[in-house]
Design an enzyme around this catalytic site. Sequence first.
Site, PDB file in Angstrom:
ATOM      1  N   LYS A  13       0.832  -1.214   0.000  1.00  0.00           N
ATOM      2  CA  LYS A  13       0.000   0.000   0.000  1.00  0.00           C
ATOM      3  C   LYS A  13       0.870   1.269   0.000  1.00  0.00           C
ATOM      4  O   LYS A  13       0.650   2.176  -0.785  1.00  0.00           O
ATOM      5  CB  LYS A  13      -0.940   0.018   1.223  1.00  0.00           C
ATOM      6  CG  LYS A  13      -1.922  -1.146   1.270  1.00  0.00           C
ATOM      7  CD  LYS A  13      -2.935  -0.991   2.408  1.00  0.00           C
ATOM      8  CE  LYS A  13      -2.333  -1.070   3.787  1.00  0.00           C
ATOM      9  NZ  LYS A  13      -1.749  -2.391   4.128  1.00  0.00           N
ATOM     10  N   ARG A  88      -9.416   0.343   9.079  1.00  0.00           N
ATOM     11  CA  ARG A  88      -8.945  -1.007   9.383  1.00  0.00           C
ATOM     12  C   ARG A  88     -10.013  -1.807  10.121  1.00  0.00           C
ATOM     13  O   ARG A  88      -9.796  -2.992  10.398  1.00  0.00           O
ATOM     14  CB  ARG A  88      -7.707  -0.923  10.261  1.00  0.00           C
ATOM     15  CG  ARG A  88      -6.376  -1.077   9.514  1.00  0.00           C
ATOM     16  CD  ARG A  88      -5.300  -0.894  10.522  1.00  0.00           C
ATOM     17  NE  ARG A  88      -4.034  -1.446  10.235  1.00  0.00           N
ATOM     18  CZ  ARG A  88      -3.030  -0.785   9.674  1.00  0.00           C
ATOM     19  NH1 ARG A  88      -3.211   0.436   9.232  1.00  0.00           N
ATOM     20  NH2 ARG A  88      -1.862  -1.355   9.556  1.00  0.00           N
ATOM     21  N   ARG A 122      11.841  -5.789   4.476  1.00  0.00           N
ATOM     22  CA  ARG A 122      11.566  -4.360   4.245  1.00  0.00           C
ATOM     23  C   ARG A 122      12.487  -3.464   5.056  1.00  0.00           C
ATOM     24  O   ARG A 122      12.770  -3.733   6.220  1.00  0.00           O
ATOM     25  CB  ARG A 122      10.102  -4.096   4.615  1.00  0.00           C
ATOM     26  CG  ARG A 122       9.690  -2.650   4.462  1.00  0.00           C
ATOM     27  CD  ARG A 122       8.214  -2.496   4.379  1.00  0.00           C
ATOM     28  NE  ARG A 122       7.538  -2.661   5.654  1.00  0.00           N
ATOM     29  CZ  ARG A 122       6.237  -2.439   5.824  1.00  0.00           C
ATOM     30  NH1 ARG A 122       5.494  -2.082   4.793  1.00  0.00           N
ATOM     31  NH2 ARG A 122       5.681  -2.610   6.998  1.00  0.00           N
ATOM     32  N   ARG A 155      11.458  -1.893  10.682  1.00  0.00           N
ATOM     33  CA  ARG A 155      10.413  -1.539  11.647  1.00  0.00           C
ATOM     34  C   ARG A 155      10.319  -2.581  12.744  1.00  0.00           C
ATOM     35  O   ARG A 155      10.458  -3.770  12.496  1.00  0.00           O
ATOM     36  CB  ARG A 155       9.064  -1.427  10.922  1.00  0.00           C
ATOM     37  CG  ARG A 155       8.808  -0.052  10.377  1.00  0.00           C
ATOM     38  CD  ARG A 155       7.623  -0.008   9.467  1.00  0.00           C
ATOM     39  NE  ARG A 155       6.415  -0.611  10.029  1.00  0.00           N
ATOM     40  CZ  ARG A 155       5.220  -0.517   9.468  1.00  0.00           C
ATOM     41  NH1 ARG A 155       5.071   0.144   8.337  1.00  0.00           N
ATOM     42  NH2 ARG A 155       4.182  -1.094  10.023  1.00  0.00           N
ATOM     43  N   ARG A 166       0.088  -9.647  13.015  1.00  0.00           N
ATOM     44  CA  ARG A 166      -0.551  -8.584  12.227  1.00  0.00           C
ATOM     45  C   ARG A 166      -1.432  -9.166  11.132  1.00  0.00           C
ATOM     46  O   ARG A 166      -2.511  -8.639  10.836  1.00  0.00           O
ATOM     47  CB  ARG A 166       0.514  -7.665  11.613  1.00  0.00           C
ATOM     48  CG  ARG A 166       1.160  -6.773  12.654  1.00  0.00           C
ATOM     49  CD  ARG A 166       2.436  -6.148  12.127  1.00  0.00           C
ATOM     50  NE  ARG A 166       2.222  -5.195  11.081  1.00  0.00           N
ATOM     51  CZ  ARG A 166       3.157  -4.839  10.187  1.00  0.00           C
ATOM     52  NH1 ARG A 166       4.341  -5.400  10.218  1.00  0.00           N
ATOM     53  NH2 ARG A 166       2.881  -3.945   9.272  1.00  0.00           N
TER      54      ARG A 166
END
Length: 219
Positions: A13, A88, A122, A155, A166
């Site tokens: 996203k 969400r 990431r 992160r 998650r």
Amino acid sequence: MRIVLLGPPGAGKGTYASRLTVILGVPHISTGDMVREEINAKTELGKAIKGYSDKGELVPDEIMTKLLAKRLGEPDSEKGLILDGFPRTIKQAEALNRISKIDLVINLNVPDEVIIQRLSNRLICRRCGTIYNKLTLKPKRDNICDKCGGELYQREDDRPKVIQDRLNLYRKNTEPLIEYYKKKNLLRNVRCDDLMIPPEVIVEKIMLIIGSVQDTSRT
Ligand code: AMP
């Protein structure tokens, strides 16, 4: 045009939104970035929400809705916006209905194995937020942002154990939004089955959908 990007964590996203914002000339509003800014600035709100974010849990709906409403009150979002990370939950979607009109919801369909590979590789720039990937979107120099020279970091919530939590949370709280927006006739699906598909290819697919929705709304 007011667009919501829907999809599991690691669906891309943020990567796609950061390109769409340039093409469309409308702001990219990422509630995840807003949360991280509050935490980094060590505001009272930041201290209250750090625990949720580090563990990959959802910040309570009332807090997020207030944060978003404040952001949407700024003049740059009048001509359109790309929402990334909000809503969400169904409660947040209902709150969004009251705050802003939505023209299109792009649902990114990405298999779990692609998500896990993407998130665990990431890297993010500490200074400007640009997203990299150790496998697919490498920076030119190790751990240094190509754009601003900032340091790249992983992160806290991109660790394998938190990633699975998650994903579970997404299935339970956020996936029902697919049905919610389908019923409102706003939902369009974009598939991304392969980690190696360059972001530009997906962005092109999204732009085709945006074009077709704009054409329909004109006729
Ligand atoms: P993201 O960058 O979108 O993955 O968001 C990072 C973290 O910020 C999430 O794991 C949540 O803790 C929090 N967050 C961001 N957006 C929302 C939202 N709409 N509702 C609840 N929590 C959120």
